[in-house]
Design a protein around this motif. Structure first.
Motif, PDB file in Angstrom:
ATOM      1  N   LEU A  10       1.567 -11.088  -1.042  1.00  6.77           N
ATOM      2  CA  LEU A  10       1.679 -10.311   0.155  1.00  6.77           C
ATOM      3  C   LEU A  10       2.435 -10.581   1.180  1.00  6.77           C
ATOM      4  O   LEU A  10       3.356  -9.962   1.880  1.00  6.77           O
ATOM      5  CB  LEU A  10       0.491  -9.472   0.475  1.00  6.77           C
ATOM      6  N   PHE A  11       2.272 -11.951   1.700  1.00  3.89           N
ATOM      7  CA  PHE A  11       2.586 -12.717   3.049  1.00  3.89           C
ATOM      8  C   PHE A  11       4.327 -12.794   2.537  1.00  3.89           C
ATOM      9  O   PHE A  11       5.196 -12.324   3.344  1.00  3.89           O
ATOM     10  CB  PHE A  11       2.224 -13.935   3.142  1.00  3.89           C
ATOM     11  N   VAL A  12       4.741 -13.344   1.447  1.00  6.26           N
ATOM     12  CA  VAL A  12       6.088 -13.706   1.018  1.00  6.26           C
ATOM     13  C   VAL A  12       6.751 -12.249   0.620  1.00  6.26           C
ATOM     14  O   VAL A  12       8.148 -11.947   1.166  1.00  6.26           O
ATOM     15  CB  VAL A  12       6.171 -14.651  -0.174  1.00  6.26           C
ATOM     16  N   LEU A  13       6.244 -11.263  -0.004  1.00 10.51           N
ATOM     17  CA  LEU A  13       6.912 -10.166  -0.009  1.00 10.51           C
ATOM     18  C   LEU A  13       7.190  -9.146   0.864  1.00 10.51           C
ATOM     19  O   LEU A  13       8.287  -8.558   1.165  1.00 10.51           O
ATOM     20  CB  LEU A  13       6.180  -9.329  -1.217  1.00 10.51           C
ATOM     21  N   SER A  14       6.055  -9.167   2.026  1.00  9.72           N
ATOM     22  CA  SER A  14       6.184  -8.396   3.098  1.00  9.72           C
ATOM     23  C   SER A  14       7.503  -8.935   3.990  1.00  9.72           C
ATOM     24  O   SER A  14       8.279  -8.248   4.623  1.00  9.72           O
ATOM     25  CB  SER A  14       4.922  -8.330   4.014  1.00  9.72           C
TER      26      SER A  14
ATOM     27  N   LEU B  52       9.787 -10.609   2.768  1.00 11.25           N
ATOM     28  CA  LEU B  52      11.196 -10.167   2.087  1.00 11.25           C
ATOM     29  C   LEU B  52      11.612  -8.719   2.591  1.00 11.25           C
ATOM     30  O   LEU B  52      12.562  -8.295   2.673  1.00 11.25           O
ATOM     31  CB  LEU B  52      11.174 -10.533   0.698  1.00 11.25           C
ATOM     32  N   LEU B  53      10.554  -7.922   2.336  1.00 11.88           N
ATOM     33  CA  LEU B  53      10.928  -6.493   2.508  1.00 11.88           C
ATOM     34  C   LEU B  53      11.307  -6.207   3.636  1.00 11.88           C
ATOM     35  O   LEU B  53      12.448  -5.344   4.038  1.00 11.88           O
ATOM     36  CB  LEU B  53       9.514  -5.941   2.031  1.00 11.88           C
ATOM     37  N   PHE B  54      10.852  -6.736   4.766  1.00  8.92           N
ATOM     38  CA  PHE B  54      10.904  -6.181   6.026  1.00  8.92           C
ATOM     39  C   PHE B  54      12.069  -7.079   6.696  1.00  8.92           C
ATOM     40  O   PHE B  54      12.287  -7.084   8.019  1.00  8.92           O
ATOM     41  CB  PHE B  54       9.548  -6.320   7.085  1.00  8.92           C
TER      42      PHE B  54
ATOM     43  N   ILE C 166       0.154  -7.799   8.219  1.00 15.74           N
ATOM     44  CA  ILE C 166       0.173  -6.993   6.890  1.00 15.74           C
ATOM     45  C   ILE C 166      -1.066  -7.693   5.913  1.00 15.74           C
ATOM     46  O   ILE C 166      -1.693  -7.004   5.451  1.00 15.74           O
ATOM     47  CB  ILE C 166       1.369  -6.959   6.293  1.00 15.74           C
ATOM     48  N   VAL C 167      -1.172  -9.220   5.849  1.00 13.86           N
ATOM     49  CA  VAL C 167      -1.938  -9.400   5.021  1.00 13.86           C
ATOM     50  C   VAL C 167      -3.399  -9.329   5.605  1.00 13.86           C
ATOM     51  O   VAL C 167      -4.399  -8.918   4.944  1.00 13.86           O
ATOM     52  CB  VAL C 167      -1.962 -10.873   4.841  1.00 13.86           C
ATOM     53  N   ILE C 168      -3.590  -9.515   6.771  1.00 20.22           N
ATOM     54  CA  ILE C 168      -4.788  -9.321   7.541  1.00 20.22           C
ATOM     55  C   ILE C 168      -5.338  -7.801   7.462  1.00 20.22           C
ATOM     56  O   ILE C 168      -6.416  -7.515   7.146  1.00 20.22           O
ATOM     57  CB  ILE C 168      -4.747  -9.563   9.112  1.00 20.22           C
TER      58      ILE C 168
END
Length: 114
Positions: A40-44, A46-48, A60-62
């Motif tokens: 989730l950390f890496v994908l978010s 990349l996504l944002f 986002i992860v928290i």
């Protein structure tokens, strides 16, 4: 109340889905928390289109970890002990470490420019 029944039903299905993933992969729930937190950390990021030193992917992860545990607590029927805190720590720990490392590098570069 219908809304309460729907919410509880959704929480139960969400828990069953997580259990099925654990069973299908052979990974413990703790290991799944670690993997989901990192992914989730890496994908978010990349996504944002943010670097890992940006607080957004970590936030986002928290938020995900807190919502996930809130659903688990809502669906639980027995005593919880410290399980939700351990799950949150497992989900957030490595993304936090990567964030701190990335921030230190940024701060070190800024210090060199001065």
């Amino acid at each position: 109340m219908v809304t309460n029944e729907v919410t509880r039903d959704w929480a139960w299905h969400y828990g069953a889905w997580k259990w099925e993933i654990s069973r299908a992969t052979g990974a413990s729930e703790a290991l799944l928390h670690v993997h989901v937190g990192l992914a989730l950390f890496v994908l978010s990021a990349l996504l944002f289109r943010r670097k890992l030193d940006s607080p957004l992917p970590l936030v986002i992860v928290i938020v995900f970890a807190l919502l996930n545990e809130a659903i688990d607590v809502y669906d639980e029927t027995g005593p919880l002990d410290f399980e939700p805190l351990v799950d949150i720590a497992n989900t957030v720990f490595w993304p936090f470490v990567l964030f701190v490392i990335a921030r230190r590098k940024v701060l070190a570069r800024r210090a060199k420019k001065r």
